[in-house]
Design a protein around this motif. Structure first.
Motif, PDB file in Angstrom:
ATOM      1  N   PHE A 280       0.779  -1.268   0.033  1.00 24.40           N
ATOM      2  CA  PHE A 280       0.117   0.019   0.025  1.00 24.40           C
ATOM      3  C   PHE A 280       0.993   1.324   0.011  1.00 24.40           C
TER       4      PHE A 280
ATOM      5  N   ARG B 253       3.022   3.846  -3.082  1.00 25.37           N
ATOM      6  CA  ARG B 253       2.451   4.859  -3.952  1.00 25.37           C
ATOM      7  C   ARG B 253       1.532   4.313  -5.014  1.00 25.37           C
ATOM      8  N   VAL B 254       1.853   2.984  -5.413  1.00 24.20           N
ATOM      9  CA  VAL B 254       0.940   2.434  -6.558  1.00 24.20           C
ATOM     10  C   VAL B 254      -0.409   1.698  -5.889  1.00 24.20           C
TER      11      VAL B 254
ATOM     12  N   ARG C 161       2.101  -4.088   5.820  1.00 29.64           N
ATOM     13  CA  ARG C 161       2.853  -4.573   6.903  1.00 29.64           C
ATOM     14  C   ARG C 161       3.200  -3.363   7.947  1.00 29.64           C
ATOM     15  N   GLN C 162       2.855  -2.187   7.450  1.00 27.90           N
ATOM     16  CA  GLN C 162       2.778  -1.046   8.379  1.00 27.90           C
ATOM     17  C   GLN C 162       1.260  -0.784   9.049  1.00 27.90           C
TER      18      GLN C 162
ATOM     19  N   LEU D 231       2.565  -6.075 -10.678  1.00 23.87           N
ATOM     20  CA  LEU D 231       3.230  -4.918 -11.223  1.00 23.87           C
ATOM     21  C   LEU D 231       4.385  -4.453 -10.610  1.00 23.87           C
TER      22      LEU D 231
ATOM     23  N   SER E 125       8.622  -3.920  -9.884  1.00 20.70           N
ATOM     24  CA  SER E 125       9.643  -4.159 -10.949  1.00 20.70           C
ATOM     25  C   SER E 125      10.099  -5.495 -10.953  1.00 20.70           C
TER      26      SER E 125
ATOM     27  N   ALA F 125       3.554  -7.112 -15.601  1.00 21.77           N
ATOM     28  CA  ALA F 125       2.964  -5.994 -16.200  1.00 21.77           C
ATOM     29  C   ALA F 125       3.774  -4.743 -16.016  1.00 21.77           C
TER      30      ALA F 125
ATOM     31  N   LEU G   9       3.681   0.209 -17.425  1.00 20.70           N
ATOM     32  CA  LEU G   9       2.274   0.605 -17.965  1.00 20.70           C
ATOM     33  C   LEU G   9       2.318   1.997 -18.247  1.00 20.70           C
TER      34      LEU G   9
END
Ligand SMILES: NC(=O)c1ccc[n+]([C@@H]2O[C@H](COP(=O)([O-])OP(=O)(O)OC[C@H]3O[C@@H](n4cnc5c(N)ncnc54)[C@H](OP(=O)(O)O)[C@@H]3O)[C@@H](O)[C@H]2O)c1
Ligand SMILES: NC(=O)c1ccc[n+]([C@@H]2O[C@H](COP(=O)([O-])OP(=O)(O)OC[C@H]3O[C@@H](n4cnc5c(N)ncnc54)[C@H](OP(=O)(O)O)[C@@H]3O)[C@@H](O)[C@H]2O)c1
Ligand SMILES: NC(=O)c1ccc[n+]([C@@H]2O[C@H](COP(=O)([O-])OP(=O)(O)OC[C@H]3O[C@@H](n4cnc5c(N)ncnc54)[C@H](OP(=O)(O)O)[C@@H]3O)[C@@H](O)[C@H]2O)c1
Ligand SMILES: NC(=O)c1ccc[n+]([C@@H]2O[C@H](COP(=O)([O-])OP(=O)(O)OC[C@H]3O[C@@H](n4cnc5c(N)ncnc54)[C@H](OP(=O)(O)O)[C@@H]3O)[C@@H](O)[C@H]2O)c1
Lengths: 292, 292, 292, 292
Positions: free
Chosen positions: A161, A163-164, A184-185, A241, A243, A263, A266
């Protein structure tokens, strides 16, 4: 607002055209290296050769989003010739600030060696958040395309959870999915809960993944490992998503008959113009703020 | 999950009842100090006197959300007698972890002196985010109540995009307001933009505030100063959520005929039960994780 | 766009001021009856007596939102004197179109008798939908105010999915409630489902109401009857939005200790200016479209 | 809940498999005609020949979503042989209710002739609304795929605000587009406004279309005519969702260099399983409600 700034754009793809246009609009003097094959000249820009002696006097040099190769090779969509940047080139750039999407060891090394400030755009939080928007739209497109169910009414999971993840998860919910967020945070879980998502500790992934139809992974670490995959429905679909190489054990997924897709890239794929504009806007701000 | 843990709750308000009930449910041994006036005994809890000799052996001590006074006075909604915590008390608490909402110098000092770990709950990001939900709902309630227009179709501004601002702004938009977000960090502005809000640099507040009907301030610093207020519509309404004294020049606002309200402590006001549950849940997790 | 139109406003409340201002702006000639106590004259309007001989020649007459009494009495917030409209008045209005919020038998009868077209604004779908917005906001305000929990995380039920229900339910969801929609038409249930709400047949109300914290009723029929109330949590809160007497057995609710509130006329209460603007806009369109 | 009901499924596609499975689960006796090529038998179903003498005694007959041809031909994805339904077949079906997605003249005629009740599922509001969800998702997928910008930040227009338009428009807004809704009914415009969309009269299409990047048409009539297209940006993208031939002058659009796509049958394309489930659920309800 960029009056008097001299900018060199070296190589790149469709995004660079948007960048060049924007900088010209804002009154920068823009030179392009590696653009011989452009269909039509870009008004206000000038084509230059990539010879060390032409590289003096620039305030800013813009490299492709993906940076440059370890041997100094720069890819360009608009040039048949390989562009090569050697030490001599970097030496000639003294006085310039270097901008790149991501930076490998070679670029970092050269910048260091010649005392050139290096700005890694995709490391900036603001750029990463803005880029998360086309990333999320691309993920949505793939999810619609590759499944036989609607997002609406589906059981989805977003892993990570950052930036993406924070960009994608509420969009899935807005489209009617039931969205679990694994993180996890404690503060990420609290934010997910506030946003109407279902927060779950990443440690519970294995035990909570069973009902999920659609998994979106954003964690660049081995997350969807064999023991997790073993709990999943065979009809589930995984979109990874993170890297390369992603966070999925793709071989095991295939063995279990679970479709899984990595992917990458994008933004450039689904919205090159928006992706170019994101970079153009932040470059404008950064170059304008450079001390003369 | 709290089996064997001994917890002392000292003073407080309705939230403490929710905390006590939750801890009992999870099998803690809970003592209450300052609860003589409870209508009915809380099953599973025991009332204790606040004498130093009764304070030994606790694993955790829970103070009121607002902490304790500089003289050691602890407020309790359920006691007519003043509760006083002196050095002797803190000395007796050796071995316990102290939990409080906010912490003033006296509490910090005593904790330090006797080596007692002090957990300041409202400083935690997760608690602040969860508390932002009742805060945002309280703000929405006040805005509906104190204006003669609907939020829908209104021009709203949220100043600051931290835990509260990021919670409030999308709710206002979901209710149909046009929401400007004023912030100073590029990543906050990027996130606001991603969320469909209008990002504006805080520096532009004065020049952009003119059309705004509703201002929600979350920045605890002088923000709505005379020069900004001078640009606002007299019909505008300001709800200042920042901790006292807020960020508004209330005197000048009144002079200009702009209604402005400082609205502190909304969670306890509009949703004491939820606010208690937020604390109870995090306390459960934290006490469970304490080493024995 | 209303050039040449002569409009008479008879009685009313704060909403009429917004209407009058808007019509004047759009170039109508506006007369006011029952406005002697206005603090300051409304620029562009003229005060008139309510004598039959002054009533000739109007194109449009606007009555209060709540219509007129069975004896022809018209209430006005701005007049100490009772306004009485007798047959002679209606006879004199020949040629005018009558506009009212709601219409009782007397008004309908007089309009019929003298062949005066009567437009009942609140019967219009567009007006009812626009008014549903302040209604929903008022409901949200009451729900926040009258409960000790947040809407976020609550179990809510919206009964009826017409103009008000369809406006309120998604707002509750956007604020984080789990929203059940009870309705009897398959297409209403389908629409609720599409919107991310939980559709339930109205027939299942009794069996499905148990977990609900907050009930919003919009059905003007006995719905929350004793047998349904008997299944509800005592801590639940009922907000009955349906026109008087509502759909709740208030006596039985009280007996069970369930708080239940009838909340009529929310638009005028929480957003008189917006409510006035809604009427002003539709009146402008309708009067402009009247044949000369 | 369908115990004792005898159902015949004639022809169809993947959706029929979901229907068959669902009806079997709910205890109907299900026969399939035109399913010789199924990979594996569908548990609980029986294959039958389409001879008139085998057709007696069914309570319900389910035709493909697209209905049957004018010559009585029924398409089946799972049969190499043409299925032909003649008068003799319909005569033999006496006592059955016929279910189809859409109905052409031949099917209507035969149903009429033999007094067979004919239920046209896609004419039902509830089915059309539920089908609007995969339609909207398909539209979103195409829009992401066929443009170089993000939906977020784009200027979008939805033309028509019926079952599909009302489903699609808020999703586009949730993804961050600025959404104009063009419609002709005041109540549709009021609902769009309530939903946070920008309502515009369909009559203003020509004058308001200029800034629009993405057009979604749902009106099955000539709407995007040459004079409207002439006002549009060449970079705009049109997705025409209306039933063939759509509402766009495709030839003129091409001439102007505006990309325009007719996108029929999206539910079956992007979410056959969900589309099948929608039909299965309504069929279950309808067949269960049939009088024995
Ligand atoms: N496919 C594309 O087109 C595309 C586009 C943009 C980004 N990306 C990639 O997507 C990934 C996420 O990007 P982002 O911008 O969202 O990054 P980010 O903001 O750093 O978020 C990463 C998330 O993953 C979690 N995480 C990282 N390492 C972890 C570990 N070892 N174990 C558990 N959780 C871990 C983080 O949690 P903590 O906060 O606890 O560390 C955080 O929630 C990156 O790999 C990025 O390169 C791909
Ligand atoms: N009324 C209530 O019931 C209630 C409830 C909860 C909280 N609060 C109060 O509300 C305020 C906000 O709480 P929060 O949890 O949202 O805090 P937060 O997460 O720290 O956010 C504060 C925001 O204000 C900005 N800010 C702080 N100091 C600033 C300065 N000097 N100039 C410009 N911007 C500044 C921060 O920007 P940077 O990130 O750039 O610093 C951030 O955007 C606090 O005062 C808190 O005590 C009130
Ligand atoms: N409190 C306020 O400030 C305020 C403001 C506006 C409106 N109202 C009142 O709120 C109520 C709803 O207004 P609205 O504009 O939403 O009306 P509406 O559009 O007619 O919706 C009414 C809903 O109730 C259902 N319904 C009506 N009679 C029913 C019955 N006997 N049994 C079961 N369901 C029934 C309707 O279902 P069907 O479609 O199946 O009939 C529909 O779902 C009205 O009484 C109105 O006067 C109050
Ligand atoms: N592409 C796909 O996969 C797909 C899926 C589902 C449906 N569809 C098609 O999409 C279209 C819309 O379906 P729907 O279910 O939304 O239909 P609908 O509920 O009937 O809505 C149609 C909309 O178009 C308007 N309209 C119709 N005729 C008009 C005209 N001559 N002039 C101006 N406005 C007009 C209607 O306005 P009024 O209310 O004023 O008539 C309404 O707003 C249909 O053609 C349908 O067959 C396609």
């Amino acid at each position: 607002m960029l009056t008097g700034k001299r900018v060199l754009i070296v190589g790149g793809d469709a995004r660079q055209l948007t960048i060049a246009r924007t900088l010209v609009e804002r009154d920068a003097a823009v030179c392009l290296a590696g653009y011989e094959n452009l269909h039509a000249p870009l008004p206000g820009t000038r084509l230059v050769d990539l010879a060390p002696e032409t590289l003096a006097g620039f305030d800013a040099v813009i490299f492709p989003a993906k940076g440059i190769g370890e041997d100094g090779a720069v890819e360009s969509l608009f040039s048949p010739k390989p562009l090569l940047l050697r030490e001599a080139h970097f030496r000639a750039l003294r006085g310039a600030v270097l901008y790149t999407g991501i930076a490998g060891p070679y670029l970092r090394e050269q910048a260091m060696k010649f005392g050139l400030p290096l700005v890694v755009l995709f490391d900036r939080d603001d750029v990463a958040i803005l880029n998360a928007v086309p990333t999320a739209e691309g993920a949505i497109m793939f999810a619609i395309q590759h499944t036989d169910i609607t997002l609406h009414g589906s059981d989805a999971a977003v892993i990570g959870f950052g930036r993406v993840g924070m960009t994608l998860a509420p969009r899935l919910r807005a489209l009617g999915a039931r969205v679990r967020v694994f993180a996890r945070q404690p503060e990420a879980l609290a934010r997910a809960y506030e946003m109407g998502l279902e927060p779950l500790d990443l440690g519970a992934l294995r035990s909570e993944i069973r009902p999920v139809d659609l998994v979106f992974n954003t964690v660049p670490a081995p997350i969807l490992t064999a023991d997790v995959l073993a709990e999943m429905k065979p009809s589930a679909f995984i979109l990874d998503l993170a890297s390369a190489p992603g966070g999925t054990d793709f071989l095991f997924a295939e063995k279990r008959g679970i479709r899984a897709l990595l992917a990458p890239s994008l933004p450039g794929l689904v919205a090159p113009k928006t992706a170019g504009k994101i970079l153009a806007d932040v470059l404008t701000r950064l170059i304008a703020a450079q001390k003369p």
